[in-house]
Design a protein around this motif. Sequence first.
Motif, PDB file in Angstrom:
ATOM      1  N   VAL A 151       0.874  -1.167   0.000  1.00 25.89           N
ATOM      2  CA  VAL A 151       0.000   0.000   0.000  1.00 25.89           C
ATOM      3  C   VAL A 151       0.914   1.221   0.000  1.00 25.89           C
ATOM      4  O   VAL A 151       1.934   1.242   0.698  1.00 25.89           O
ATOM      5  CB  VAL A 151      -0.887  -0.012   1.256  1.00 25.89           C
ATOM      6  N   VAL A 152       0.570   2.227  -0.798  1.00 23.03           N
ATOM      7  CA  VAL A 152       1.369   3.450  -0.817  1.00 23.03           C
ATOM      8  C   VAL A 152       0.534   4.603  -0.295  1.00 23.03           C
ATOM      9  O   VAL A 152      -0.696   4.600  -0.409  1.00 23.03           O
ATOM     10  CB  VAL A 152       1.919   3.783  -2.231  1.00 23.03           C
ATOM     11  N   GLU A 153       1.207   5.597   0.265  1.00 22.12           N
ATOM     12  CA  GLU A 153       0.536   6.804   0.736  1.00 22.12           C
ATOM     13  C   GLU A 153       1.141   7.995  -0.004  1.00 22.12           C
ATOM     14  O   GLU A 153       2.343   8.242   0.064  1.00 22.12           O
ATOM     15  CB  GLU A 153       0.732   6.982   2.240  1.00 22.12           C
ATOM     16  N   CYS A 154       0.284   8.729  -0.699  1.00 22.67           N
ATOM     17  CA  CYS A 154       0.723   9.935  -1.404  1.00 22.67           C
ATOM     18  C   CYS A 154       0.851  11.065  -0.389  1.00 22.67           C
ATOM     19  O   CYS A 154      -0.032  11.234   0.462  1.00 22.67           O
ATOM     20  CB  CYS A 154      -0.292  10.310  -2.494  1.00 22.67           C
ATOM     21  N   LYS A 155       1.938  11.851  -0.469  1.00 24.76           N
ATOM     22  CA  LYS A 155       2.169  12.915   0.511  1.00 24.76           C
ATOM     23  C   LYS A 155       2.125  14.299  -0.124  1.00 24.76           C
ATOM     24  O   LYS A 155       2.662  15.258   0.413  1.00 24.76           O
ATOM     25  CB  LYS A 155       3.534  12.683   1.166  1.00 24.76           C
ATOM     26  N   ARG A 167      -3.638  12.643   1.907  1.00 23.31           N
ATOM     27  CA  ARG A 167      -2.774  11.492   2.201  1.00 23.31           C
ATOM     28  C   ARG A 167      -3.465  10.192   1.764  1.00 23.31           C
ATOM     29  O   ARG A 167      -3.637   9.266   2.541  1.00 23.31           O
ATOM     30  CB  ARG A 167      -2.463  11.416   3.704  1.00 23.31           C
ATOM     31  N   ARG A 209      -4.271   6.711   0.747  1.00 23.84           N
ATOM     32  CA  ARG A 209      -3.615   5.400   0.878  1.00 23.84           C
ATOM     33  C   ARG A 209      -4.203   4.499  -0.191  1.00 23.84           C
ATOM     34  O   ARG A 209      -5.415   4.283  -0.220  1.00 23.84           O
ATOM     35  CB  ARG A 209      -3.863   4.813   2.269  1.00 23.84           C
ATOM     36  N   ARG A 240      -3.059  10.040  -9.938  1.00 19.51           N
ATOM     37  CA  ARG A 240      -1.903   9.383  -9.337  1.00 19.51           C
ATOM     38  C   ARG A 240      -2.359   7.971  -8.968  1.00 19.51           C
ATOM     39  O   ARG A 240      -3.471   7.779  -8.479  1.00 19.51           O
ATOM     40  CB  ARG A 240      -1.413  10.170  -8.117  1.00 19.51           C
ATOM     41  N   VAL A 241      -1.494   6.986  -9.248  1.00 15.62           N
ATOM     42  CA  VAL A 241      -1.957   5.601  -9.118  1.00 15.62           C
ATOM     43  C   VAL A 241      -0.854   4.712  -8.558  1.00 15.62           C
ATOM     44  O   VAL A 241       0.330   4.921  -8.837  1.00 15.62           O
ATOM     45  CB  VAL A 241      -2.446   5.070 -10.502  1.00 15.62           C
ATOM     46  N   LEU A 256       4.135   4.558  -6.551  1.00 13.00           N
ATOM     47  CA  LEU A 256       3.187   5.598  -6.940  1.00 13.00           C
ATOM     48  C   LEU A 256       3.648   6.256  -8.235  1.00 13.00           C
ATOM     49  O   LEU A 256       4.829   6.592  -8.383  1.00 13.00           O
ATOM     50  CB  LEU A 256       3.068   6.654  -5.842  1.00 13.00           C
ATOM     51  N   PHE A 257       2.717   6.433  -9.160  1.00 18.69           N
ATOM     52  CA  PHE A 257       3.025   7.044 -10.449  1.00 18.69           C
ATOM     53  C   PHE A 257       2.079   8.206 -10.716  1.00 18.69           C
ATOM     54  O   PHE A 257       0.920   8.206 -10.282  1.00 18.69           O
ATOM     55  CB  PHE A 257       2.868   6.021 -11.578  1.00 18.69           C
TER      56      PHE A 257
END
Lengths: 325, 67
Positions: free
Chosen positions: A4-8, A13, A15, A27-28, A34-35
Amino acid sequence: MSSVVECKICKRRCRLVNGEHGDCRVRVNLDGKLFSLVYGKPCAVHVDPIEKKPLFHVLPQTNAFSIATAGCNVHCKFCQNWQISQRSAQETRNYDLPPKRVVEEALRSSCKSIAYTYSDPVIFYEYMLDTSKLAHEKDLLNLMITAAFIEEEPLLELCPHIDAANVDLKGITEDYYRDMCSAELAPVLNAIKVLKREGVWVELTNLVVPTWNDSQKDIRELCKWIFNETGPDTPLHFSKFWPQHQLKNLPPTPVNTLNTAWEIARKEGLHFVYVGNVPGHAGNNTYCPKDGKVLIRRIGYNILENNIINGQCKFCQTPIPGIWT
Amino acid sequence: MKFQDNLFCIVIFLACLIVGGVITENMHIALTPPSIKKSFDVQKIKSEIEGAGLIPHDALHWKTVDH
């Protein structure tokens, strides 16, 4: 199982599990990384007068090469660009315009600046960052037109490469930001202070929406915050609302309401207050804060008269803040 | 025991099974992180991205979350 990624990038945020898009739609998470899906893929490309941003204290009467991608991390009910901001990149028609070509096209179009605008450049952060660095190499200014719903860390990395910003300060209450924009006010206020502190030229825009944020109390509180936290020289543009998107049931902002807002802002000590979307209004012009004379007379986006010489009032030599050359 | 007593015991037993099952399922839902509950057809997502002419580009400012 992929991570799991979290965008900052912003306070949401997001998840994201593998294959999931963020709230901004662009954003995916793919296989635990994350891209951004919109790097080099704008869906809107135009040459605009810089006054349209609106930026009235930056290189008057020049053109800005303006780009935007699909997506946005706020969801304003009044958005006039909703056809691209509330869409994913898979749903829009996109150009192939990597950062180097943005700069080439801006120069070819005789633009003096590149504007990251229309939707919100926070969500095409990487594209804006890389393009802005190349723009500076060619002496082009970088203009960020944004709701400023961004975390401090990415904003600090961006600031050295941004020359001017117009920030939509949509309201002055958390309730307004939540109910109208599905966002939060506090990060926006912090972003404005960070931009000022880092030396970015800032102008603010407030869209006055009937029955939502048009009370004299709200406008006064907004102006007090601007004065206290950013100083009297931060230009403030009051903009007229036109029925759009999810608010087609409301009337346009009455001119009297804009007049009242303009008066309140000037009484609260702000030196440069403008009224937008009302051609011919006295609030289209820039006035010297010392002797009151007209410095720049405008009609629409056109300048009829410019009395700022070397960044000073022609009549009394008072320095006028802005980026004039 | 009388038939009615047996029936009563069976009904109580079944009720306990049902309630126990509901409690167990609710606890599982409450304790499972929200992100784990979602799943996406990643190959389909990748095909849609490619079909739209988009090229995923490394994003900045993110982190991996343990789950």
